[in-house]
Design an enzyme around this catalytic site. Structure first.
Site, mmCIF file in Angstrom:
data_model
loop_
_atom_site.group_PDB
_atom_site.id
_atom_site.type_symbol
_atom_site.label_atom_id
_atom_site.label_comp_id
_atom_site.label_asym_id
_atom_site.label_seq_id
_atom_site.Cartn_x
_atom_site.Cartn_y
_atom_site.Cartn_z
ATOM 1 N N GLY A 20 0.846 -1.188 0.000
ATOM 2 C CA GLY A 20 0.000 0.000 0.000
ATOM 3 C C GLY A 20 0.876 1.229 0.000
ATOM 4 N N SER A 21 0.288 2.335 -0.382
ATOM 5 C CA SER A 21 1.042 3.579 -0.239
ATOM 6 C C SER A 21 0.060 4.686 0.076
ATOM 7 C CB SER A 21 1.851 3.878 -1.495
ATOM 8 O OG SER A 21 1.000 3.981 -2.593
ATOM 9 N N PHE A 24 2.224 9.806 2.434
ATOM 10 C CA PHE A 24 3.518 10.019 3.061
ATOM 11 C C PHE A 24 4.404 8.795 3.045
ATOM 12 C CE2 PHE A 24 0.336 12.726 4.806
ATOM 13 C CZ PHE A 24 0.948 13.954 4.896
ATOM 14 N N ALA A 25 3.814 7.655 2.946
ATOM 15 C CA ALA A 25 4.578 6.441 3.191
ATOM 16 C C ALA A 25 4.282 5.374 2.160
ATOM 17 C CB ALA A 25 4.213 5.897 4.572
ATOM 18 N N LYS A 26 5.211 4.464 2.104
ATOM 19 C CA LYS A 26 5.002 3.250 1.331
ATOM 20 C C LYS A 26 4.971 2.135 2.364
ATOM 21 C CE LYS A 26 7.897 3.025 -1.905
ATOM 22 N NZ LYS A 26 9.176 2.831 -2.542
ATOM 23 N N VAL A 27 4.098 1.173 2.170
ATOM 24 C CA VAL A 27 3.998 0.105 3.167
ATOM 25 C C VAL A 27 4.319 -1.227 2.496
ATOM 26 C CG1 VAL A 27 2.473 -1.042 4.825
ATOM 27 C CG2 VAL A 27 2.278 1.419 4.461
ATOM 28 N N LYS A 42 5.980 0.236 7.424
ATOM 29 C CA LYS A 42 5.653 1.543 6.842
ATOM 30 C C LYS A 42 6.964 2.304 6.682
ATOM 31 C CE LYS A 42 2.593 5.475 7.672
ATOM 32 N NZ LYS A 42 1.326 5.897 8.250
ATOM 33 N N ASP A 134 -8.863 11.771 10.948
ATOM 34 C CA ASP A 134 -8.763 11.353 9.542
ATOM 35 C C ASP A 134 -9.485 10.021 9.337
ATOM 36 O OD1 ASP A 134 -8.094 11.603 6.905
ATOM 37 O OD2 ASP A 134 -6.042 10.878 7.125
HETATM 38 P P1 ADP Z 1 0.061 7.367 4.954
HETATM 39 O O1 ADP Z 1 0.394 7.740 6.371
HETATM 40 O O2 ADP Z 1 1.129 7.722 3.977
HETATM 41 O O3 ADP Z 1 -1.299 7.849 4.536
HETATM 42 P P2 ADP Z 1 -1.007 4.782 5.617
HETATM 43 O O4 ADP Z 1 -0.622 4.506 7.011
HETATM 44 O O5 ADP Z 1 -2.401 5.280 5.399
HETATM 45 O O6 ADP Z 1 0.034 5.767 4.911
HETATM 46 O O7 ADP Z 1 -0.766 3.472 4.742
HETATM 47 C C1 ADP Z 1 -0.969 3.470 3.328
HETATM 48 C C2 ADP Z 1 -1.660 2.181 2.907
HETATM 49 O O8 ADP Z 1 -0.819 1.065 3.214
HETATM 50 C C3 ADP Z 1 -2.958 1.902 3.649
HETATM 51 O O9 ADP Z 1 -4.054 2.573 3.091
HETATM 52 C C4 ADP Z 1 -3.057 0.386 3.516
HETATM 53 O O10 ADP Z 1 -3.567 0.022 2.249
HETATM 54 C C5 ADP Z 1 -1.600 -0.049 3.613
HETATM 55 N N1 ADP Z 1 -1.284 -0.379 5.013
HETATM 56 C C6 ADP Z 1 -0.940 0.488 5.996
HETATM 57 N N2 ADP Z 1 -0.765 -0.136 7.164
HETATM 58 C C7 ADP Z 1 -0.994 -1.443 6.930
HETATM 59 C C8 ADP Z 1 -1.022 -2.619 7.759
HETATM 60 N N3 ADP Z 1 -0.754 -2.530 9.047
HETATM 61 N N4 ADP Z 1 -1.330 -3.808 7.187
HETATM 62 C C9 ADP Z 1 -1.626 -3.880 5.860
HETATM 63 N N5 ADP Z 1 -1.633 -2.813 5.031
HETATM 64 C C10 ADP Z 1 -1.328 -1.606 5.544
#
Ligand code: ADP
Length: 673
Positions: A20-21, A24-27, A42, A134
């Site tokens: 996911g991304s 701000f971050a890539k996960v 993350k 949010d």
């Molecule tokens: P940002 O802070 O950049 O908005 P997020 O924390 O919302 O990033 O994470 C981006 C995406 O990554 C999420 O919408 C989700 O699809 C995926 N993701 C984030 N955390 C997890 C997790 N714990 N398990 C699985 N997927 C995750």
């Protein structure tokens, strides 16, 4: 002190593909070596964060203070000179958003199950003095037991005087923002969260948003008026609840406390929502301590002391992951063969590795990844760049100047001691162009507004607002460049745990011969998929020089060998995958997969969707006028088992959730399948 490079992360985790991304971050998916547990990692690049570094700090501090069955758990924080890694509880079920759109909308009964969990999470978060600010279905993830976990605390606020104190910063996603926020009024965080919960509830029950418009000003006007339509399928009780949550006057809105035992929420249940934490912070579990004490060869007393420091280091991660195993009824056991527990494991050697090797990612994702003599284009590893197949390439392509730039930057930062967690003394000036979601987080940062622009709502988090421009890349078909020239590599198979120190030396030799080396790891799920991709197009990408293997051959090389050998045997896939019906698969009435594929292929250009085809998978993306990738998603034509019809599996990887929904619906309906 931040670690110098990624070795601290790779010492404890295998890192797999991007899952996911966000803004701000890539996960990425990862695996904790010692427990074998999957985790989500993350990854944030400090130089890309700019002023939002503060947001990351807020998120980390909040998550350290929150431990609840419906809040995603933070395990470990690793800071290097250039990146911040947050190791989180992994939620394999994806975003609630995708679940809603896959089902069009949820029944009142199913909505109630989820909504009770959302109330539980929010009541707990509020009880700890935080407002989330949010809330939206993209920030609620589904775990393996179909339970919701709240994520993304980067915009949360913890007013010093308590949650009853007013906040000023306007933040969050516009479609979910309360009227008082968008009007720039002072507001109470918990009241604003209830409004967002109302919008969320509406999205669950209806499958679309109550307030929606491409034009921000029109959207704000709709929210301020608080008028929305009630589709005919909503029950009178649902209409009443929604109305009581989406009250323009925050004082007339329901409170979370009232929601706990609201008649709509209680229907079919005998108890109000349980919001207390089932896993309170600070509890120490005897079994986990015993296992850690034995594994680390230290006393229980000493282990308890270390765990009780809650440093969110490897000790915290190991403890919390063991605890997670125990809660799921699995054995509280650490993996004896893990390098960290290996008697030949030498911290000195590790420091040497840290000096010699670097694992680096640029803002396009991971750099070419080399294992032994193998180089993988970044997209083997990372989905950020649209869309290249998971194909290995030969070694001597590689590396971009950007990589050098990154490391130079990191070194400079190191010299200057710039770390978000060290250098927090001065507020940073606000750069309007840097963020789309938060202009300033006044409550949390205790910063004074410098530009008087505190109340202006940022533009919606649509693809157009996506931050990073992606260069256009050319896709080149290179089906035959899988090479495995390293005989050392083959020798290493199967002897991983036996001769680790020898391997480490080999690692270092190889790294000094080849320069910087990086590790490639695919998740087990994806490995099999990557095997199917031989014979597909590969992004030639910018040619990158001097990529080097990141150590740890004992893990990495074995993986590559197992990954590649079968692919040579199997060759390209000749038919669509057979899969079970899942919620992200659209059923068709057709039985000819090629026909369906061709129908979709003919529609994509007219919808301005660029794509790379890999067999029956289309890796799609849209771009803004400036070449910025705004949405990324996959469409895969597959065969369902029962009934045996053609299905289309969809997966959003990047971009605004609702824009993606409309686009995919449009593609599928125009394809008339
Ligand atoms: P940002 O802070 O950049 O908005 P997020 O924390 O919302 O990033 O994470 C981006 C995406 O990554 C999420 O919408 C989700 O699809 C995926 N993701 C984030 N955390 C997890 C997790 N714990 N398990 C699985 N997927 C995750």
């Amino acid at each position: 002190m931040p670690a110098e490079n990624t070795s601290e992360l790779l010492k404890h985790y295998e890192v797999y593909e991007t899952i996911g991304s966000g803004g701000f971050a890539k996960v990425k998916l990862g695996r904790h070596l010692l427990t074998g547990e999957k985790v989500a990692i993350k990854i944030m690049v400090k130089k890309d964060l700019g002023d939002d570094l503060a947001r990351v700090k807020i998120e980390i501090e909040a998550m350290k203070n929150l431990s609840h069955q419906h809040v995603c758990r933070l395990y470990h924080v690793i800071e290097t000179s250039s990146k911040i890694y947050m190791v989180l509880e992994y939620c394999p079920g994806g975003e609630l958003f995708d679940y809603i759109i896959a089902k069009d909308r949820l029944s009142e009964e199913e909505t109630r199950v989820f909504f009770r969990q959302i109330i539980s999470a929010l009541a707990y978060v509020h009880s700890q003095g935080y407002a989330h600010r949010d809330l939206k279905p993209e920030n609620l993830l589904i775990d393996e037991d179909q339970n919701l976990k709240l994520i993304d605390f980067g915009l949360c606020a913890k007013p010093k005087g308590g949650l009853g104190y007013e906040l000023m910063t306007c933040c969050g996603s516009p479609a979910y923002a309360a009227p008082e926020l968008i009007q720039g009024k002072a507001y109470i965080g918990s009241e604003a969260d209830v409004w967002s919960m109302g919008v969320l509830l509406y999205a669950l029950l209806c499958g679309f948003l109550p307030f929606d418009d491409g034009n921000c000003m029109v959207l704000y006007r709709k929210i301020t008026r608080g008028k929305y339509s009630n589709p005919q399928w909503l029950s009178p009780a649902s209409i009443l609840l929604l109305n009581n949550m989406m009250q323009v006057d925050p004082k007339r809105r329901l409170t979370v406390r009232q929601l706990l035992y609201h008649p709509w929420v209680m229907k079919g249940y005998s108890t109000p929502v349980e919001w207390h934490s089932k896993h309170p912070l600070g509890h120490i579990d005897e079994d986990c301590i015993t296992e850690m004490a034995v594994a680390f060869k230290q006393s229980r007393h000493c282990t308890i002391q270390l765990v009780s420091e809650w440093k969110y280091d490897h000790t915290t991660a190991t403890y919390l992951l063991l605890l997670a195993k125990k809660r799921q009824g699995r054995p509280v056991r650490l993996r004896a063969e893990c390098p960290v527990l290996d008697p030949t494991y030498s911290p000195l050697l590790d420091i040497q590795l840290k000096k010699n090797l670097r694992f680096s990612e640029d803002d396009d994702g991971v750099h070419p990844v080399v294992l032994g003599s193998m180089v993988f284009p970044p997209d083997c590893y990372d989905d950020e760049n649209p869309w290249t197949p998971l194909m290995p390439k030969n070694t001597h392509t590689t590396n971009t100047p950007r990589m050098k730039h990154t490391s130079e930057t990191s070194e400079k930062r190191n010299e200057l001691g710039h770390s978000p967690f060290i250098d927090q003394g001065r507020p940073r000036p606000y750069k309007p162009e840097t963020r789309d979601r938060m202009r300033e987080n006044k409550e949390n940062l205790a910063m004074t507004s410098t530009n008087g622009d505190v109340f202006a709502l940022p533009p919606p988090r649509t693809p157009m607002c996506s931050r990073k421009a992606r260069p256009n890349r050319t896709e080149v078909t290179t089906p035959n460049n899988i090479t495995n020239t390293s005989s050392d590599t083959n020798k290493g198979v199967g002897s991983a745990s036996k001769d680790m120190s020898q391997r480490r030396n080999l690692d270092q030799q190889q790294s000094s011969q080849q320069g910087e080396l990086e590790i490639l790891a695919f998740s087990p799920e994806r490995r099999s998929r990557s095997l199917d991709l031989a014979g597909c197009k590969v992004d030639s990408g910018p040619k990158r020089k001097g990529a080097k293997v990141f150590g740890s051959l004992e893990r990495g090389l074995d993986k590559v060998i197992t990954m590649l050998t079968p692919s040579k045997k199997r060759g390209p896939r000749d038919g669509p995958r057979k899969i079970k019906a899942q919620y992200n698969v659209t059923l068709t009435s057709q039985t000819n997969a090629d026909q369906v594929l061709n129908q979709i292929l003919s529609v994509l250009p007219e919808k301005n969707v660029d794509f790379v085809q890999k067999g029956y998978t289309l890796k799609c993306h849209t771009q803004s006028d400036f070449g910025k990738v705004t949405t990324q998603f996959e469409l895969e034509v597959c065969i369902l088992q029962k009934p045996e019809v053609v299905g289309i599996r969809r997966q959003r990887l990047k971009g605004d959730a609702w824009v993606y929904k409309h686009l995919v619906e449009d593609i599928l309906s125009t394809s008339s399948i």
